[in-house]
Design an enzyme around this catalytic site. Structure first.
Site, PDB file in Angstrom:
ATOM      1  CG  ASP B   9      31.143  58.613   4.585  1.00  0.00           C
ATOM      2  OD1 ASP B   9      31.483  59.661   3.993  1.00  0.00           O
ATOM      3  OD2 ASP B   9      30.709  57.606   3.994  1.00  0.00           O
ATOM      4  CE1 TYR B  11      25.300  62.130  -0.888  1.00  0.00           C
ATOM      5  CE2 TYR B  11      27.529  62.970  -0.561  1.00  0.00           C
ATOM      6  CZ  TYR B  11      26.186  63.191  -0.819  1.00  0.00           C
ATOM      7  OH  TYR B  11      25.731  64.469  -1.022  1.00  0.00           O
ATOM      8  NE  ARG B  39      28.737  55.337  -5.592  1.00  0.00           N
ATOM      9  CZ  ARG B  39      28.471  54.833  -4.405  1.00  0.00           C
ATOM     10  NH1 ARG B  39      27.643  53.809  -4.290  1.00  0.00           N
ATOM     11  NH2 ARG B  39      29.027  55.336  -3.329  1.00  0.00           N
ATOM     12  CB  SER B 118      30.010  64.402   3.725  1.00  0.00           C
ATOM     13  OG  SER B 118      29.761  64.064   2.380  1.00  0.00           O
ATOM     14  CG  ASN B 119      35.031  63.185  -0.072  1.00  0.00           C
ATOM     15  OD1 ASN B 119      35.820  63.802   0.632  1.00  0.00           O
ATOM     16  ND2 ASN B 119      35.360  62.078  -0.721  1.00  0.00           N
TER      17      ASN B 119
END
Lengths: 227, 227
Positions: B9, B11, B39, B118-119
């Protein structure tokens, strides 16, 4: 707008969950931190398990207990089994918002069916409806448990369509949760968002058709059939 | 455990997002409230849009900007366009955690391929990798944008399997997000959860195979082929 049936979200829309905060006050000296983290985790777990797929489904009571356990550990609270049960009990002792009964009466007198469509498990909803004293006012009480995935997945909103056997344009979905309102709108239902706290509109690309300060604002907005 | 490839992942796992907090400090006197709400909304929007279905997809940069706009309005902050851009820029200026480069070096020297899953949108990830100075260290950088749904949907983890053309048992997925670790585990990948903050284990029914205080704990846990 002249819906033949109105579909209500439950917690936060019909039911004031102040009883959950009250139950937390009975078990910790920092109830606000516990309630805030608990409810955020409860929501997160419902989203995450839904995205993970059918094998990850657990009902809302399980998720609610899991979220409480996480929140208590995160805050360093050592809840006794009795305190844990006391906190969970808050979800079964909810009360309706002040305007709920009169709003449901007005909708019924105009011939509109009212149903509930909720993330809550059937037993949670039974207890909540009994506690709130509004069990007899609903044509149907629909739990996501029937489709084993949580809102805002389209299968959940389809449940209401199937139960009512009515085209979406003749329905109205009501929720105080911006993401739930957006989910129903994305599915294709007309939507009213109850915004009791003057919160900003969620940026999710699907705005509600109407915004209500509370549920009492709803009946006057609806057209009554002459005759 | 002897994975031929490690899937990271981005972040919070490889990239420390302290740059986002620093950017918020430049635009408001209450940066902690802004970062926290921003967030949380960013994550919520990724979950909610994924559940709503393909028509509700928006890439992570759009969601990040939408979440900032919601958070700023909720906090009563009137961000100028320049301040809004400054805050968003924080996501492009991330730095690696201190142990990232040495960990990647060790994994590479043991012949293990490293990839990112990752997103983040491709352009966000490009900027982040350049900012962090670790762009050349990855065999592949995979964004959920290719499948237009966010983690923890199984289609996302399948992306990594397809890119690596390797059976799941020979892979290892690493994330600092408990829900992401659970999602990968539910999908069928071996998982390491990076728990830098001594957070409680998420109650999601899929526990990680290993828990790491930071990434430097990873290489010593892996078996090195003799030969």
């Amino acid at each position: 707008m002249n819906p033949s049936a109105v579909i209500f979200d439950a917690y936060g829309t019909l039911f004031d969950v102040a009883s959950v905060a009250a139950a937390c006050t009975a078990v910790t000296s920092e109830p606000e931190a516990l309630v805030g983290l608990w409810r955020a985790k409860q929501l997160e777990y419902s989203f995450v398990r839904s995205l993970m797929g059918p094998a990850a489904y657990a009902d809302f009571w399980t998720i609610t207990a899991d979220a409480l356990d996480f929140a208590a550990e995160k805050l360093g609270l050592n809840l006794s089994p009795a305190d844990r049960n006391r906190a969970l009990q808050g979800w079964l002792e909810v009360q309706p918002y002040p305007e709920v009964k009169s709003t449901l009466d007005l909708l019924a007198s105009d011939g509109r069916r009212c149903v509930i469509l909720s993330n809550g498990s059937p037993s949670m909803l039974d207890a909540a409806l009994t506690s709130a004293g509004i069990a007899e006012r609903f044509h149907a009480v629909l739990s996501v448990d029937a489709v084993r995935i949580f809102k805002p997945h389209p299968r959940v909103y389809q449940l209401a369509l199937d139960a009512l056997a009515t085209p979406p344009a003749e329905l109205l979905f009501i929720s105080s949760n911006g993401w739930d309102a957006a989910g129903a709108r994305a599915f294709g239902l007309p939507v009213g968002w109850v915004n009791r706290t003057a919160a900003p509109l969620e940026r999710l690309g699907f705005a509600p058709d109407i915004v209500l300060a509370d549920l009492s604002a709803l009946p006057p907005l609806l057209v009554v059939d002459a005759g």
